[in-house]
Scaffold this active site. Structure first.
Site, short mmCIF file in Angstrom:
data_model
loop_
_atom_site.label_atom_id
_atom_site.label_comp_id
_atom_site.label_asym_id
_atom_site.label_seq_id
_atom_site.Cartn_x
_atom_site.Cartn_y
_atom_site.Cartn_z
N TYR A 33 77.08 80.53 133.45
CA TYR A 33 77.67 79.83 134.42
C TYR A 33 78.69 80.64 135.15
O TYR A 33 78.72 81.72 134.89
CB TYR A 33 78.30 78.58 133.85
CG TYR A 33 79.62 78.71 133.28
CD1 TYR A 33 80.83 78.23 134.15
CD2 TYR A 33 79.90 79.34 132.13
CE1 TYR A 33 82.00 78.63 133.42
CE2 TYR A 33 81.11 79.42 131.61
CZ TYR A 33 82.29 79.08 132.33
OH TYR A 33 83.40 79.49 131.72
N ARG A 52 78.50 88.97 139.31
CA ARG A 52 78.77 88.63 138.16
C ARG A 52 77.74 87.87 137.53
O ARG A 52 77.19 87.98 136.28
CB ARG A 52 80.06 88.06 137.69
CG ARG A 52 80.39 88.04 136.11
CD ARG A 52 81.78 87.56 136.05
NE ARG A 52 82.20 86.14 136.52
CZ ARG A 52 83.36 85.90 136.40
NH1 ARG A 52 84.57 86.45 136.00
NH2 ARG A 52 83.59 84.44 136.86
N ARG A 100 61.92 73.07 120.84
CA ARG A 100 63.00 73.68 120.08
C ARG A 100 62.66 74.88 119.33
O ARG A 100 61.63 74.53 118.67
CB ARG A 100 63.93 72.82 119.22
CG ARG A 100 65.17 73.21 118.74
CD ARG A 100 65.82 72.35 117.90
NE ARG A 100 66.86 72.87 117.59
CZ ARG A 100 67.52 73.82 116.81
NH1 ARG A 100 66.34 74.50 115.90
NH2 ARG A 100 68.81 74.15 116.50
N LYS A 148 79.02 85.70 130.90
CA LYS A 148 79.62 84.32 131.09
C LYS A 148 78.54 83.22 130.75
O LYS A 148 78.03 82.47 131.48
CB LYS A 148 80.36 84.22 132.63
CG LYS A 148 81.04 83.24 132.80
CD LYS A 148 81.63 82.95 134.15
CE LYS A 148 82.61 81.97 134.49
NZ LYS A 148 83.81 82.24 133.74
N GLU A 180 92.18 87.86 125.60
CA GLU A 180 92.45 86.91 126.87
C GLU A 180 92.58 85.54 126.55
O GLU A 180 92.88 85.41 125.50
CB GLU A 180 91.17 87.12 127.95
CG GLU A 180 89.86 86.34 127.22
CD GLU A 180 88.40 86.84 127.82
OE1 GLU A 180 88.75 87.03 128.98
OE2 GLU A 180 87.41 86.73 127.28
#
Length: 285
Positions: A33, A52, A100, A148, A180
């Site tokens: 995301y 990014r 799946r 991310k 972080e």
């Protein structure tokens, strides 16, 4: 007003935007995301976020179905369709719909691309005025934090643990060093006035706001060191703060119940927040 959602090339009213239960983003967290801030109806630091996104997609072998030009146009259109002056655009890209299986589906499986908005007054932030309190927690996330991904359960758990302890957020630690915050980059200002922040690696996300703030600091003649720092260094710091696309620059005034300096937002942090808002607002597209 019902939000307008972008879903795989369509613009849909929020109740009509549906994703399959077999989407790998839902089943396997096989998704990335990106978050872009909107100020005055324009995109803040867009180029960094778009770059990014491309990097995250490449690292996981995901295919972004829009060209650079089409992606920018979609960001601008979702702002216009939702009549958004301030807020955030969230984009999520998954590997698509498949039965799946731990193995990836065939490479030609169409990805799922979703974009939605959250209206928010990003300029008026009470936390930026008073500062936030953080607690230290072990960093138990997966090893590729530089990507991310939507694997956000542990950061959510850390945030809730911080709140249970009477704090606003958590600073995560690994091997004796701060990595972080739960959803932001962490920084300190030493007693000598040096801005210290963790150097980039697989251990943390390459924050877009982080990069912009470091550039602004260097332009102001502030010494910057990109290296790991310990909780003890943070507690002895002159100032501490976090950076993120959703909050810009926010002071940290307390760590594990101990005040940073006088327990008030520091002047350098406040100046960097002002500079970030002014320069990024002027450069928004």
């Amino acid at each position: 007003m019902t939000r307008i959602i972008y879903l795989n090339g369509e613009w849909l009213a929020e109740p009509e935007a549906k994703v399959s239960v077999f989407d790998r983003g839902f089943l396997m967290a096989d998704a990335i995301y990106e978050v872009t801030c909107v100020l005055d109806g324009k995109l803040v630091d867009y180029a960094g976020h778009a770059a990014r996104l491309q990097r995250s997609a490449k690292e996981l072998g995901l295919t972004l179905p829009l060209s650079e030009e089409a992606l920018l146009a979609a960001h601008r259109e979702i702002v216009a369709r939702n009549q958004m002056d301030q807020g955030m655009i969230y984009l999520q890209l998954t590997r698509g719909v498949a039965d799946r299986d731990f193995a990836y589906p065939p490479a030609d499986t169409p990805p799922t691309l979703v974009m939605f908005t959250q209206s928010k007054n990003v300029l008026q932030n009470a936390a930026a005025e008073r500062g936030i309190k953080v607690v230290l927690l072990p960093d138990l996330r997966w090893g590729r934090r530089d990507i991310k991904t939507v694997q956000l359960l542990y950061p959510s758990m850390a945030k809730m643990e911080a709140k249970a302890r009477g704090a606003d957020d958590a600073w995560l630690t690994e091997d004796g060093f701060v990595t972080e915050a739960s959803a932001a980059s962490s920084h300190i200002v030493s007693a000598e006035g040096v801005l210290i922040t963790r150097d980039l690696s697989h251990a943390l996300l390459p924050g877009i706001t982080r990069a912009s703030v470091l550039d602004l600091a260097a332009a102001q003649g502030i010494s910057v060191e990109e290296r790991p720092f310990t909780p003890a260094e943070a507690l002895a710091a002159r100032e501490a703060f976090i950076t993120s696309a959703t909050n810009f620059v926010v002071p940290v005034v307390e760590i594990d119940g101990q005040s940073i300096a006088d327990g008030k937002p520091g002047p350098l942090t406040q100046e960097l927040r002002r500079l970030y808002i002014d320069t990024r607002r002027a450069a928004a597209i």
